[in-house]
Scaffold this motif. Structure first.
Motif, PDB file in Angstrom:
ATOM      1  N   LEU A 193      -1.505  -3.351 -19.569  1.00 57.42           N
ATOM      2  CA  LEU A 193      -1.081  -2.705 -18.166  1.00 57.42           C
ATOM      3  C   LEU A 193       0.667  -2.632 -18.107  1.00 57.42           C
ATOM      4  CD1 LEU A 193      -3.642  -4.877 -16.061  1.00 57.42           C
ATOM      5  CD2 LEU A 193      -3.664  -2.294 -16.916  1.00 57.42           C
ATOM      6  N   CYS A 251       3.204   1.337 -16.810  1.00 60.43           N
ATOM      7  CA  CYS A 251       3.401   2.082 -15.441  1.00 60.43           C
ATOM      8  C   CYS A 251       4.822   3.052 -15.606  1.00 60.43           C
ATOM      9  CB  CYS A 251       3.303   1.033 -14.507  1.00 60.43           C
ATOM     10  SG  CYS A 251       3.997   1.977 -12.783  1.00 60.43           S
ATOM     11  N   THR A 297       3.250  -3.282  -5.301  1.00 60.75           N
ATOM     12  CA  THR A 297       2.299  -3.577  -6.135  1.00 60.75           C
ATOM     13  C   THR A 297       2.632  -4.729  -7.027  1.00 60.75           C
ATOM     14  OG1 THR A 297       2.966  -2.047  -7.822  1.00 60.75           O
ATOM     15  CG2 THR A 297       1.171  -1.285  -6.219  1.00 60.75           C
ATOM     16  N   ARG A 300      -4.200  -7.537 -10.862  1.00 56.38           N
ATOM     17  CA  ARG A 300      -3.112  -6.695 -10.864  1.00 56.38           C
ATOM     18  C   ARG A 300      -3.723  -5.859  -9.478  1.00 56.38           C
ATOM     19  NH1 ARG A 300      -0.945  -8.710 -14.315  1.00 56.38           N
ATOM     20  NH2 ARG A 300      -0.048  -9.680 -12.401  1.00 56.38           N
ATOM     21  N   ALA A 307      -2.423   2.946  -0.396  1.00 58.18           N
ATOM     22  CA  ALA A 307      -1.979   3.811   0.690  1.00 58.18           C
ATOM     23  C   ALA A 307      -0.301   3.565   0.320  1.00 58.18           C
ATOM     24  CB  ALA A 307      -2.390   3.612   1.987  1.00 58.18           C
ATOM     25  N   LYS A 346      -4.623 -10.985   1.482  1.00 59.80           N
ATOM     26  CA  LYS A 346      -5.813 -11.218   1.283  1.00 59.80           C
ATOM     27  C   LYS A 346      -6.141 -11.210  -0.393  1.00 59.80           C
ATOM     28  CE  LYS A 346      -8.874  -9.023   3.401  1.00 59.80           C
ATOM     29  NZ  LYS A 346      -9.846  -8.146   4.374  1.00 59.80           N
ATOM     30  N   ASN A 373      -8.125  -9.314  -2.140  1.00 60.33           N
ATOM     31  CA  ASN A 373      -8.529  -8.215  -2.439  1.00 60.33           C
ATOM     32  C   ASN A 373      -7.474  -7.229  -1.930  1.00 60.33           C
ATOM     33  OD1 ASN A 373      -9.407  -8.372   0.029  1.00 60.33           O
ATOM     34  ND2 ASN A 373     -11.009  -6.730  -0.435  1.00 60.33           N
ATOM     35  N   LYS A 374      -6.542  -7.553  -0.930  1.00 59.14           N
ATOM     36  CA  LYS A 374      -5.914  -6.228  -0.312  1.00 59.14           C
ATOM     37  C   LYS A 374      -4.551  -6.937   0.490  1.00 59.14           C
ATOM     38  CE  LYS A 374      -5.955  -3.376   3.647  1.00 59.14           C
ATOM     39  NZ  LYS A 374      -6.846  -3.122   4.743  1.00 59.14           N
ATOM     40  N   VAL A 430       0.069  -0.587   1.088  1.00 61.08           N
ATOM     41  CA  VAL A 430      -1.389  -1.131   0.817  1.00 61.08           C
ATOM     42  C   VAL A 430      -1.801  -1.005  -0.637  1.00 61.08           C
ATOM     43  CG1 VAL A 430      -3.676  -1.016   1.821  1.00 61.08           C
ATOM     44  CG2 VAL A 430      -1.800   0.028   3.347  1.00 61.08           C
TER      45      VAL A 430
HETATM   46  C1  LIG Z   1      -2.889   4.369 -13.022  1.00 64.09           C
HETATM   47  C2  LIG Z   1      -2.940   2.881 -12.541  1.00 64.09           C
HETATM   48  C3  LIG Z   1      -2.781   2.030 -13.468  1.00 64.09           C
HETATM   49  C4  LIG Z   1      -3.024   0.544 -13.050  1.00 64.09           C
HETATM   50  C5  LIG Z   1      -2.242  -0.637 -13.659  1.00 64.09           C
HETATM   51  C6  LIG Z   1      -2.225  -1.604 -12.954  1.00 64.09           C
HETATM   52  C7  LIG Z   1      -0.906  -2.539 -13.289  1.00 64.09           C
HETATM   53  C8  LIG Z   1       0.339  -1.887 -13.003  1.00 64.09           C
HETATM   54  C9  LIG Z   1       0.630  -1.714 -11.663  1.00 64.09           C
HETATM   55  C10 LIG Z   1       1.667  -0.867 -11.450  1.00 64.09           C
HETATM   56  C11 LIG Z   1       0.879   0.187 -10.068  1.00 64.09           C
HETATM   57  C12 LIG Z   1       1.990   0.992  -9.632  1.00 64.09           C
HETATM   58  C13 LIG Z   1       1.383   1.620  -8.484  1.00 64.09           C
HETATM   59  C14 LIG Z   1       0.482   2.847  -8.836  1.00 64.09           C
HETATM   60  O1  LIG Z   1       0.897   3.859  -9.223  1.00 64.09           O
HETATM   61  S1  LIG Z   1      -1.081   2.867  -9.173  1.00 64.09           S
HETATM   62  C15 LIG Z   1      -1.955   4.144  -9.273  1.00 64.09           C
HETATM   63  C16 LIG Z   1      -2.104   5.067  -7.924  1.00 64.09           C
HETATM   64  N1  LIG Z   1      -3.280   4.478  -7.077  1.00 64.09           N
HETATM   65  C17 LIG Z   1      -4.544   4.741  -7.605  1.00 64.09           C
HETATM   66  O2  LIG Z   1      -4.782   5.589  -8.472  1.00 64.09           O
HETATM   67  C18 LIG Z   1      -5.608   4.193  -6.722  1.00 64.09           C
HETATM   68  C19 LIG Z   1      -6.825   5.101  -6.652  1.00 64.09           C
HETATM   69  N2  LIG Z   1      -7.744   4.467  -5.419  1.00 64.09           N
HETATM   70  C20 LIG Z   1      -8.696   3.701  -6.071  1.00 64.09           C
HETATM   71  O3  LIG Z   1      -8.883   3.151  -7.054  1.00 64.09           O
HETATM   72  C21 LIG Z   1      -9.461   2.924  -4.637  1.00 64.09           C
HETATM   73  O4  LIG Z   1      -9.483   3.904  -3.998  1.00 64.09           O
HETATM   74  C22 LIG Z   1      -8.792   1.565  -4.475  1.00 64.09           C
HETATM   75  C23 LIG Z   1      -9.038   0.742  -5.669  1.00 64.09           C
HETATM   76  C24 LIG Z   1      -7.576   1.659  -3.975  1.00 64.09           C
HETATM   77  C25 LIG Z   1      -9.747   1.116  -3.287  1.00 64.09           C
HETATM   78  O5  LIG Z   1     -10.998   1.022  -3.623  1.00 64.09           O
HETATM   79  P1  LIG Z   1     -12.071   0.826  -2.363  1.00 64.09           P
HETATM   80  O6  LIG Z   1     -12.063   1.654  -1.314  1.00 64.09           O
HETATM   81  O7  LIG Z   1     -13.633   0.884  -3.440  1.00 64.09           O
HETATM   82  O8  LIG Z   1     -11.842  -0.839  -2.268  1.00 64.09           O
HETATM   83  P2  LIG Z   1     -12.929  -1.589  -1.440  1.00 64.09           P
HETATM   84  O9  LIG Z   1     -13.830  -0.944  -0.825  1.00 64.09           O
HETATM   85  O10 LIG Z   1     -13.088  -2.790  -2.223  1.00 64.09           O
HETATM   86  O11 LIG Z   1     -11.589  -2.105  -0.454  1.00 64.09           O
HETATM   87  C26 LIG Z   1     -10.972  -3.426  -0.381  1.00 64.09           C
HETATM   88  C27 LIG Z   1     -10.006  -3.190   0.704  1.00 64.09           C
HETATM   89  O12 LIG Z   1      -8.845  -2.045   0.517  1.00 64.09           O
HETATM   90  C28 LIG Z   1      -8.962  -1.652   1.738  1.00 64.09           C
HETATM   91  N3  LIG Z   1      -8.708  -0.129   1.469  1.00 64.09           N
HETATM   92  C29 LIG Z   1      -9.193   0.638   0.501  1.00 64.09           C
HETATM   93  N4  LIG Z   1      -8.274   1.901   0.561  1.00 64.09           N
HETATM   94  C30 LIG Z   1      -7.617   1.850   1.393  1.00 64.09           C
HETATM   95  C31 LIG Z   1      -6.463   2.800   2.104  1.00 64.09           C
HETATM   96  N5  LIG Z   1      -6.391   3.978   1.546  1.00 64.09           N
HETATM   97  N6  LIG Z   1      -5.781   2.376   3.051  1.00 64.09           N
HETATM   98  C32 LIG Z   1      -5.916   0.988   3.446  1.00 64.09           C
HETATM   99  N7  LIG Z   1      -6.876   0.295   2.921  1.00 64.09           N
HETATM  100  C33 LIG Z   1      -7.648   0.374   2.266  1.00 64.09           C
HETATM  101  C34 LIG Z   1     -10.435  -1.496   2.293  1.00 64.09           C
HETATM  102  O13 LIG Z   1     -10.440  -1.314   3.753  1.00 64.09           O
HETATM  103  C35 LIG Z   1     -10.654  -3.097   2.034  1.00 64.09           C
HETATM  104  O14 LIG Z   1     -10.063  -3.760   2.962  1.00 64.09           O
HETATM  105  P3  LIG Z   1     -10.666  -5.009   3.754  1.00 64.09           P
HETATM  106  O15 LIG Z   1     -11.820  -4.352   4.443  1.00 64.09           O
HETATM  107  O16 LIG Z   1     -10.914  -6.052   2.599  1.00 64.09           O
HETATM  108  O17 LIG Z   1      -9.612  -5.593   4.846  1.00 64.09           O
END
Ligand SMILES: CCCCCCCCCCCCCC(=O)SCCNC(=O)CCNC(=O)[C@H](O)C(C)(C)COP(=O)(O)OP(=O)(O)OC[C@H]1O[C@@H](n2cnc3c(N)ncnc32)[C@H](O)[C@@H]1OP(=O)(O)O
Length: 158
Positions: free
Chosen positions: A14, A17, A74, A96, A101, A126, A128-129, A149
């Motif tokens: 991981l 990035c 993040t 991770r 958002a 939290k 998870n968030k 977010v």
């Molecule tokens: C390419 C990535 C590589 C990764 C490497 C990692 C290591 C390196 C790190 C470096 C990284 C560098 C950075 C990068 O470039 S990371 C790359 C860019 N990001 C992505 O590709 C993410 C794509 N999206 C997803 O995979 C899903 O939509 C995620 C995982 C985000 C949510 O999935 P899901 O919807 O199934 O989750 P949940 O139902 O369990 O909900 C959980 C909680 O989240 C809340 N929520 C969800 N969406 C939003 C939103 N838009 N606004 C506000 N809140 C939101 C939701 O209400 C709930 O809250 P609560 O009800 O508990 O309060």
């Protein structure tokens, strides 16, 4: 400032990035730390733009600034959840966060010939968030504010 950057504790798989992965030689390799005396509550990172990060001559491209805020957010999210649960970053199983958002407000042009300072604070934590509010400053002038977010990385990412 703690000596080891959060991102340098990520497991190898991981660490690719573009914004912060230590294994990406073409990337920004941003490094985030706890701010001195604020462990668990405030984080800090520095970045010095290169001349090719130009938007308008003399000023930094906004997409780069968003990218730095994204990765500081993040990384800070992963750090605070480890801290809250008395875990060491890099311990197994890995925790991770990915960007769900990103909201960026550009308040003033950012000069390209200065070191940038990013400071993060948490408005929600939290397991998870996490919501991280970040300021990006040069010479104590805030040029950009961002809200990240960050949501716990789903197993489907691996
Ligand atoms: C390419 C990535 C590589 C990764 C490497 C990692 C290591 C390196 C790190 C470096 C990284 C560098 C950075 C990068 O470039 S990371 C790359 C860019 N990001 C992505 O590709 C993410 C794509 N999206 C997803 O995979 C899903 O939509 C995620 C995982 C985000 C949510 O999935 P899901 O919807 O199934 O989750 P949940 O139902 O369990 O909900 C959980 C909680 O989240 C809340 N929520 C969800 N969406 C939003 C939103 N838009 N606004 C506000 N809140 C939101 C939701 O209400 C709930 O809250 P609560 O009800 O508990 O309060």
């Amino acid at each position: 400032m703690s000596k080891i950057a959060f991102q340098d504790c990520y497991i190898q798989s991981l660490s690719h990035c573009y914004g912060c992965g230590k294994n990406n030689p073409e990337g920004h390799q941003l490094k985030s730390y706890w701010l001195d005396n604020y462990e668990g509550s405030k984080t800090i990172a520095h970045f010095t733009p290169k001349p090719y990060h130009t938007a308008i001559p003399g000023f930094v491209y906004g997409g780069l600034l968003a990218s730095l805020i994204d990765c500081h957010g993040t990384g800070s999210a992963a750090a605070v959840v480890h801290y809250k649960n008395n875990l060491t970053i890099g311990s197994d199983p890995t925790i991770r966060f990915v960007t769900a958002a990103l909201n960026i407000n550009y308040l003033a042009p950012t000069p390209i010939d200065k070191q940038l300072e990013l400071v993060g604070e948490f408005s929600q934590v939290k397991d998870n968030k996490v919501i991280v509010d970040i300021t990006l400053s040069t010479n104590n002038v805030i040029c950009v504010k961002g809200e990240v977010v960050a949501v716990k990385m789903p197993a489907t990412f691996k």
